[in-house]
Each structure stands twice: as structure tokens, then as C-alpha cells.
Design an enzyme around this catalytic site. Structure first.
Site, PDB file in Angstrom:
ATOM      1  N   TYR A  66       0.824  -1.223   0.000  1.00 48.86           N
ATOM      2  CA  TYR A  66       0.000   0.000   0.000  1.00 48.86           C
ATOM      3  C   TYR A  66       0.863   1.281   0.000  1.00 48.86           C
ATOM      4  O   TYR A  66       0.820   2.066  -0.958  1.00 48.86           O
ATOM      5  CB  TYR A  66      -0.923  -0.063   1.224  1.00 48.86           C
ATOM      6  CG  TYR A  66      -1.782   1.151   1.472  1.00 48.86           C
ATOM      7  CD1 TYR A  66      -2.449   1.805   0.436  1.00 48.86           C
ATOM      8  CD2 TYR A  66      -1.951   1.626   2.769  1.00 48.86           C
ATOM      9  CE1 TYR A  66      -3.255   2.905   0.694  1.00 48.86           C
ATOM     10  CE2 TYR A  66      -2.765   2.721   3.032  1.00 48.86           C
ATOM     11  CZ  TYR A  66      -3.407   3.368   1.995  1.00 48.86           C
ATOM     12  OH  TYR A  66      -4.197   4.450   2.255  1.00 48.86           O
TER      13      TYR A  66
ATOM     14  N   ALA B 107       7.204  -5.426   5.287  1.00 47.97           N
ATOM     15  CA  ALA B 107       6.913  -5.877   6.655  1.00 47.97           C
ATOM     16  C   ALA B 107       5.482  -6.387   6.709  1.00 47.97           C
ATOM     17  O   ALA B 107       4.663  -6.050   5.855  1.00 47.97           O
ATOM     18  CB  ALA B 107       7.060  -4.720   7.639  1.00 47.97           C
TER      19      ALA B 107
ATOM     20  N   TYR C 172       4.172  -6.238  16.942  1.00 39.20           N
ATOM     21  CA  TYR C 172       4.381  -5.404  15.744  1.00 39.20           C
ATOM     22  C   TYR C 172       5.214  -4.171  16.114  1.00 39.20           C
ATOM     23  O   TYR C 172       6.259  -3.899  15.515  1.00 39.20           O
ATOM     24  CB  TYR C 172       3.023  -4.991  15.155  1.00 39.20           C
ATOM     25  CG  TYR C 172       3.122  -3.953  14.064  1.00 39.20           C
ATOM     26  CD1 TYR C 172       3.821  -4.213  12.898  1.00 39.20           C
ATOM     27  CD2 TYR C 172       2.524  -2.691  14.213  1.00 39.20           C
ATOM     28  CE1 TYR C 172       3.931  -3.254  11.903  1.00 39.20           C
ATOM     29  CE2 TYR C 172       2.622  -1.732  13.224  1.00 39.20           C
ATOM     30  CZ  TYR C 172       3.328  -2.015  12.073  1.00 39.20           C
ATOM     31  OH  TYR C 172       3.448  -1.063  11.098  1.00 39.20           O
TER      32      TYR C 172
ATOM     33  N   PHE D 226       1.417   7.492  11.722  1.00 36.73           N
ATOM     34  CA  PHE D 226       0.183   7.322  12.474  1.00 36.73           C
ATOM     35  C   PHE D 226      -0.802   6.580  11.540  1.00 36.73           C
ATOM     36  O   PHE D 226      -0.392   5.713  10.802  1.00 36.73           O
ATOM     37  CB  PHE D 226      -0.284   8.672  13.040  1.00 36.73           C
ATOM     38  CG  PHE D 226       0.548   9.040  14.260  1.00 36.73           C
ATOM     39  CD1 PHE D 226       1.900   9.293  14.146  1.00 36.73           C
ATOM     40  CD2 PHE D 226      -0.005   9.021  15.525  1.00 36.73           C
ATOM     41  CE1 PHE D 226       2.698   9.536  15.267  1.00 36.73           C
ATOM     42  CE2 PHE D 226       0.774   9.265  16.651  1.00 36.73           C
ATOM     43  CZ  PHE D 226       2.124   9.516  16.517  1.00 36.73           C
TER      44      PHE D 226
ATOM     45  N   GLY E 212      -6.126  -4.102  22.783  1.00 33.26           N
ATOM     46  CA  GLY E 212      -4.916  -3.349  22.444  1.00 33.26           C
ATOM     47  C   GLY E 212      -5.164  -2.000  21.800  1.00 33.26           C
ATOM     48  O   GLY E 212      -4.201  -1.311  21.439  1.00 33.26           O
TER      49      GLY E 212
HETATM   50  N1  UFG Z   1     -12.079   0.233  14.029  1.00 31.92           N
HETATM   51  C1  UFG Z   1     -13.412  -0.145  14.172  1.00 31.92           C
HETATM   52  N2  UFG Z   1     -13.887  -1.083  13.307  1.00 31.92           N
HETATM   53  C2  UFG Z   1     -13.134  -1.668  12.331  1.00 31.92           C
HETATM   54  C3  UFG Z   1     -11.787  -1.264  12.201  1.00 31.92           C
HETATM   55  C4  UFG Z   1     -11.296  -0.319  13.068  1.00 31.92           C
HETATM   56  O1  UFG Z   1     -14.114   0.350  15.038  1.00 31.92           O
HETATM   57  O2  UFG Z   1     -13.651  -2.527  11.603  1.00 31.92           O
HETATM   58  C5  UFG Z   1     -11.520   1.253  14.927  1.00 31.92           C
HETATM   59  C6  UFG Z   1     -10.387   0.715  15.773  1.00 31.92           C
HETATM   60  O3  UFG Z   1     -10.894   0.141  16.953  1.00 31.92           O
HETATM   61  C7  UFG Z   1      -9.533   1.962  15.998  1.00 31.92           C
HETATM   62  C8  UFG Z   1      -9.758   2.798  14.731  1.00 31.92           C
HETATM   63  O4  UFG Z   1     -10.953   2.270  14.150  1.00 31.92           O
HETATM   64  O5  UFG Z   1     -10.037   2.663  17.091  1.00 31.92           O
HETATM   65  C9  UFG Z   1      -8.627   2.689  13.737  1.00 31.92           C
HETATM   66  O6  UFG Z   1      -8.361   1.305  13.519  1.00 31.92           O
HETATM   67  P1  UFG Z   1      -7.418   0.784  12.334  1.00 31.92           P
HETATM   68  O7  UFG Z   1      -7.445  -0.707  12.400  1.00 31.92           O
HETATM   69  O8  UFG Z   1      -7.811   1.419  11.047  1.00 31.92           O
HETATM   70  O9  UFG Z   1      -5.973   1.339  12.708  1.00 31.92           O
HETATM   71  P2  UFG Z   1      -5.147   1.176  14.064  1.00 31.92           P
HETATM   72  O10 UFG Z   1      -5.229   2.487  14.780  1.00 31.92           O
HETATM   73  O11 UFG Z   1      -5.529  -0.016  14.843  1.00 31.92           O
HETATM   74  O12 UFG Z   1      -3.688   0.846  13.515  1.00 31.92           O
HETATM   75  C10 UFG Z   1      -2.948   1.755  12.753  1.00 31.92           C
HETATM   76  C11 UFG Z   1      -2.092   0.994  11.765  1.00 31.92           C
HETATM   77  C12 UFG Z   1      -1.116   0.116  12.474  1.00 31.92           C
HETATM   78  C13 UFG Z   1      -0.305   0.931  13.430  1.00 31.92           C
HETATM   79  C14 UFG Z   1      -1.177   1.766  14.311  1.00 31.92           C
HETATM   80  C15 UFG Z   1      -0.312   2.741  15.019  1.00 31.92           C
HETATM   81  O13 UFG Z   1      -2.909   0.226  10.932  1.00 31.92           O
HETATM   82  O14 UFG Z   1      -0.261  -0.502  11.547  1.00 31.92           O
HETATM   83  O15 UFG Z   1      -2.122   2.513  13.577  1.00 31.92           O
HETATM   84  O16 UFG Z   1      -0.829   3.061  16.192  1.00 31.92           O
HETATM   85  F1  UFG Z   1       0.427   0.123  14.203  1.00 31.92           F
END
Ligand code: UFG
Length: 341
Positions: A11, A83, A149, A182, A296
Site C-alpha cells: 500500500y 513488513a 508489531y 500514524f 490493544g
Molecule cells: N475500528 C473499528 N472497526 C473496524 C476497524 C477499526 O471500530 O472494523 C476502529 C479501531 O478500533 C480503531 C480505529 O478504528 O479505534 C482505527 O483502527 P485501524 O485498524 O484502522 O488502525 P489502528 O489504529 O488499529 O492501527 C494503525 C495501523 C497500524 C499501526 C497503528 C499505530 O494500521 O499498523 O495505527 O498506532 F500500528
């Protein structure tokens, strides 16, 4: 300039590779195992400018083959994206994350050293900070990852830092920059690149899939967080702005330098705000199913981007969610099955 881009069929790597080909005469060699990357992403890069983009299928842990390639290409710089990137998967399969992250990165550094390649930009993550209590997060915030990760990315940062110090002592020319992303969203301006993960777990594409009926509903993970609307807050950066940050980082590398920068816009949006913007972009309601908190997930992650703005002169073109949701929607409408379609 000739750049070697690991994970360039993924991506963020594929968007950055396209930016690197913009200056006339530049060349890009994409190296990707295609375990998560897409051959079609690499082919689109080659098609954009025949002769200037090359694709090599290789796992970075294949040390002799990587060393051969590095010696043959002798790039001016390496941009290292390859990665695995899913937090949940890293919790259930830590060895895979340590092996790919640390194994791939150390193999890459050895090959660079042997071939005398002097510049590296490394794809790091806000996950190296873990779940700090004080917001926004600056580069000086202690890095205390809370999952494999983030821990494996932090280990890679430490190996890279050690390589720069060793090179300094030995008076070899080697420098590196770590970009700690982020949340990333959106697709390319030309509509040819976008997010295509299997399984898709990220918020924006998951919400848009629900809008298209490709999944029954968007599961909203937690509405009882200590935030104004009860849902998690994140700092979203447009993938084209993130790609531009890599180009800025490359230009700023100086012999012996080793720096880290946060890449976010410094504004937080709740999950509900992201969903509202996705509904606007799609022009239809998104079915939502409230679910328990996802393990998490910290309540808030917000970047302090002052350093990247002042030192690299980086400024995001997009400071709102609209263009991220709109470009992601355009990509999904044109490529409902991702690159395979
Ligand atoms: N979320 C939902 N429903 C979903 C997917 C996500 O409610 O189906 C929420 C999650 O709980 C979170 C927010 O949307 O609160 C963002 O979630 P993402 O999965 O889009 O992204 P993350 O914040 O979990 O993770 C991202 C990157 C990781 C990185 C991280 C850094 O994808 O690779 O930010 O903090 F490690």
C-alpha cells in the site's frame, strides 16, 4: 537517482515508488515477496514509465540473492517498507513478525553495507510508542510498544541506529531516517493505487466495504472510551502526503545523520467522525454494529508533527478526512476486488 524500494508492491510502498519516479531520469527497483504485496501494483509502476521501473520478487531474508541484487543495482538509496503490519496478527503470531521485521531488516542492512549503499529511509510506526498517556506524541515520547508489531519495529530502529553509529566510527558514509506513521488512509490522485489488504481490518476501507454491501456492517469496536463521543481517536494522514514525506526525508539525509520523525497531521478524529465522512464520500448510509472494544486499542493516538514540519519542511496537503475518504471510495468503486479485479 536510483532507488530500491522494499515492499514496493504494498500500500504505502507503491504510492511512494510512484512519487520517486516523478523527477525525469530517476529509476526505481521494487523488491517485494508478494506475500502481501500485489504484482499488479508493481506492474502499474512499470507501465507508468517503461524502462524506469523494475520489479524483482524476493524475500529480504534470502540473503545471497539480496546481496547479489544490491551489488548489481547499487542504488543511491533504499526505502524500506517490506513488513507485516497487522497488530492483531502480531499478537497471535509474534515469531512471524520478529522474523520478517528483524530478519528482513538486518539482511537488508548487511547487503547495503557490502554494496556501499549510503542512504536508508525506514518505515516505522506510532505503534513503537505503545499507549502513552500524554498527547500529542512527540518523537521524545518514550517508546514502550505494547504488541509484537510495535516491538519488532522498535528493534529495527535500534539496529539501524547501531549501523549508523558503526559507520560513523569507521568513517563510512551511511545515514538513515525513521518515519513513524500514524493512521494512513486514502488512494492515489490518479486512481491507480489504493488499499488492498486480505483480510481488510483498517477502518476506512472496512467502512467503505460495508457501504458497498461487501460486508454486512462495520463493526464499531467500543463506544465507552473516555473520549467526547465514546469512540477511539486517531490521527489520519493521506497516503499521498505520507509518500511525499518519504521524498522530503530522502532529500534531507546528510552523511552520518540518523533521525526519526512522526508522520501525522496533528489532528484527531473519532471513529464516528470517520464513519460520517465515509458516508458522505459514498453518498449512502453505512450499517454499523456496535461491538466490544478490540484488544490493544488505545483510546487516543495523536501526533505532534512539529518536528517533521520544521526540519523537513513537510506540510500535508490534506488536513481533513474528506479527501482521504473520497479517494479511498473512488479506488474501491473502480477496483472492488482490489488489484486482482
Ligand atoms: N475500528 C473499528 N472497526 C473496524 C476497524 C477499526 O471500530 O472494523 C476502529 C479501531 O478500533 C480503531 C480505529 O478504528 O479505534 C482505527 O483502527 P485501524 O485498524 O484502522 O488502525 P489502528 O489504529 O488499529 O492501527 C494503525 C495501523 C497500524 C499501526 C497503528 C499505530 O494500521 O499498523 O495505527 O498506532 F500500528
Amino acid at each position: 537517482m536510483h532507488y530500491l524500494v522494499t515492499g514496493g508492491a504494498g500500500y504505502i510502498g507503491s504510492h511512494t515508488a510512484r512519487h520517486l519516479l516523478r523527477p525525469p531520469g530517476s529509476r526505481v527497483t521494487v523488491v517485494d515477496s508478494l506475500v502481501r504485496g500485489h504484482r499488479q501494483a508493481a506492474e502499474r509502476l512499470q507501465a507508468a514509465d517503461p524502462g524506469r521501473g523494475t520489479f524483482v520478487q524476493l524475500d529480504l531474508r534470502e540473503r545471497p540473492a539480496l546481496a547479489d541484487l544490491m551489488a548489481r543495482v547499487r542504488p543511491d538509496a533504499v526505502l524500506h517498507f517490506a513488513a507485516f503490519t497487522l497488530v492483531g496478527e502480531s499478537v497471535s503470531n509474534p515469531a512471524m513478525y520478529w522474523s520478517c521485521g528483524v530478519g528482513g531488516t538486518s539482511s537488508l542492512l548487511e547487503a547495503m553495507r557490502a554494496a556501499g549503499v549510503p542512504r536508508l529511509v525506514f518505515s516505522s510506526t506510532a505503534a513503537t510508542y505503545g499507549a502513552p498517556e500524554r498527547m500529542p506524541i512527540s518523537e521524545d515520547t518514550p517508546q514502550r510498544p505494547v504488541n509484537p508489531y510495535g516491538a519488532s519495529k522498535l528493534a529495527c530502529e535500534e539496529i539501524i541506529r547501531g549501523e549508523v553509529e558503526a559507520a560513523r566510527r569507521e568513517r563510512r558514509d551511511f545515514s538513515a531516517t525513521m518515519l513513524r506513521y500514524f493512521n494512513v488512509a486514502g488512494g492515489s490522485d490518479d486512481g491507480l493505487r489504493g488499499e488492498d489488504h486480505a483480510p481488510e481490518t483498517h477502518l476506512v476501507p472496512s467502512a467503505l466495504q460495508a457501504a458497498r454491501g461487501m460486508r454486512p456492517a462495520l463493526q464499531l469496536f467500543g463506544t465507552d472510551y473516555p473520549t467526547p463521543d465514546g469512540t477511539c481517536i486517531r490521527d489520519y494522514v493521506h497516503v499521498e502526503d505520507l509518500a511525499a514525506a518519504h521524498v522530503d526525508a530522502l532529500h534531507a539525509l546528510r552523511p552520518g545523520s540518523c533521525e526519526a520523525f512522526n508522520v501525522g497531521i496533528g489532528r484527531g478524529f473519532s471513529v464516528r467522525e470517520v464513519l460520517a465522512e465515509c458516508e458522505r464520500a459514498a453518498g449512502r448510509p453505512i450499517p454499523v454494529e456496535v461491538a466490544p472494544r478490540r484488544d490493544g486499542d488505545p483510546p487516543m493516538l495523536l501526533s505532534d508533527p512539529a518536528r517533521i514540519m520544521s526540519v523537513l519542511g513537510w506540510a500535508p496537503r490534506h488536513r481533513t478526512l474528506g479527501p482521504m475518504a473520497e479517494s479511498a471510495w473512488r479506488w474501491m468503486q473502480a477496483n472492488p476486488r482490489g488489484y486482482a479485479g
